[in-house]
Write a protein that holds these residues in place. Structure first.
Motif, PDB file in Angstrom:
ATOM      1  N   THR A 123     -80.309 -47.143 -13.646  1.00 41.88           N
ATOM      2  CA  THR A 123     -79.206 -46.630 -12.826  1.00 41.88           C
ATOM      3  C   THR A 123     -77.876 -46.677 -13.568  1.00 41.88           C
ATOM      4  N   GLN A 147     -82.448 -51.599 -12.673  1.00 35.08           N
ATOM      5  CA  GLN A 147     -82.815 -52.235 -11.414  1.00 35.08           C
ATOM      6  C   GLN A 147     -84.339 -52.364 -11.389  1.00 35.08           C
ATOM      7  N   SER A 156     -86.748 -54.807  -3.771  1.00 40.40           N
ATOM      8  CA  SER A 156     -85.900 -55.214  -4.895  1.00 40.40           C
ATOM      9  C   SER A 156     -85.260 -56.546  -4.552  1.00 40.40           C
ATOM     10  N   THR A 175     -82.350 -56.969  -3.652  1.00 39.33           N
ATOM     11  CA  THR A 175     -81.355 -56.801  -2.594  1.00 39.33           C
ATOM     12  C   THR A 175     -81.842 -56.026  -1.380  1.00 39.33           C
ATOM     13  N   ASP A 176     -83.055 -55.464  -1.415  1.00 35.06           N
ATOM     14  CA  ASP A 176     -83.484 -54.601  -0.322  1.00 35.06           C
ATOM     15  C   ASP A 176     -84.999 -54.573  -0.203  1.00 35.06           C
ATOM     16  N   VAL A 208     -81.649 -46.644   0.758  1.00 32.22           N
ATOM     17  CA  VAL A 208     -81.484 -48.043   0.355  1.00 32.22           C
ATOM     18  C   VAL A 208     -80.056 -48.509   0.616  1.00 32.22           C
ATOM     19  N   ASN A 209     -79.914 -49.809   0.744  1.00 31.24           N
ATOM     20  CA  ASN A 209     -78.591 -50.421   0.889  1.00 31.24           C
ATOM     21  C   ASN A 209     -78.026 -50.707  -0.489  1.00 31.24           C
ATOM     22  N   THR A 210     -76.774 -50.332  -0.713  1.00 29.25           N
ATOM     23  CA  THR A 210     -76.080 -50.601  -1.966  1.00 29.25           C
ATOM     24  C   THR A 210     -74.736 -51.237  -1.637  1.00 29.25           C
ATOM     25  N   PRO A 211     -74.044 -51.783  -2.636  1.00 26.30           N
ATOM     26  CA  PRO A 211     -72.710 -52.327  -2.373  1.00 26.30           C
ATOM     27  C   PRO A 211     -71.740 -51.271  -1.813  1.00 26.30           C
ATOM     28  N   LYS A 229     -75.193 -47.258   2.431  1.00 29.68           N
ATOM     29  CA  LYS A 229     -76.528 -46.662   2.323  1.00 29.68           C
ATOM     30  C   LYS A 229     -76.514 -45.459   1.379  1.00 29.68           C
ATOM     31  N   MET A 230     -77.595 -45.338   0.601  1.00 28.66           N
ATOM     32  CA  MET A 230     -77.716 -44.226  -0.336  1.00 28.66           C
ATOM     33  C   MET A 230     -79.116 -43.626  -0.204  1.00 28.66           C
ATOM     34  N   VAL A 248     -80.046 -39.924  -7.244  1.00 30.41           N
ATOM     35  CA  VAL A 248     -79.273 -41.009  -6.647  1.00 30.41           C
ATOM     36  C   VAL A 248     -77.923 -40.490  -6.159  1.00 30.41           C
TER      37      VAL A 248
END
Length: 99
Positions: free
Chosen positions: A13, A18, A37, A39-40, A60-63, A66-67, A86
């Motif tokens: 990424t 990741q 992962s 984080t998710d 997915v959840n990202t900082p 959601k993406m 992405v």
């Protein structure tokens, strides 16, 4: 070609590599699975299988929130590889191997 199984996958990424554990389950030409992962933990359905080609979408959840991700790949023996869209970052490569 059997795509079912659990794969250890690396996605290259824009924020670095990741790692995730990907589990795929085919039912005819339909694909479902999970992506776990650090984080998710995401489940997905509605994917597709055509021969050794696979595709699926997941959110997915990202900082940054959601993406939506769109995976397209190919299974060759114990290996899986392809690209994932992405969002506004474009497409990035992923690769992995059955665990």
């Amino acid at each position: 070609m059997a795509v079912d199984g659990t794969y250890k996958v690396e996605v290259d990424t824009p924020m670095g590599k990741q790692e995730l554990t990907l589990t795929l389950k085919a039912d005819g030409d339909k694909l479902s699975g999970t992506m776990v992962s650090a984080t998710d933990n995401v489940s997905f359905t509605g994917g597709a299988v055509k021969g050794d080609e696979v595709s699926w979408n997941a959110e997915v959840n990202t900082p940054m929130g959601k993406m939506a991700l769109a995976y397209q790949g190919k299974v060759a023996g114990s290996d899986i590889s392809g690209e994932v869209s992405v969002g506004s970052f474009g497409k990035v490569p992923f690769k992995g191997r059955k665990a």
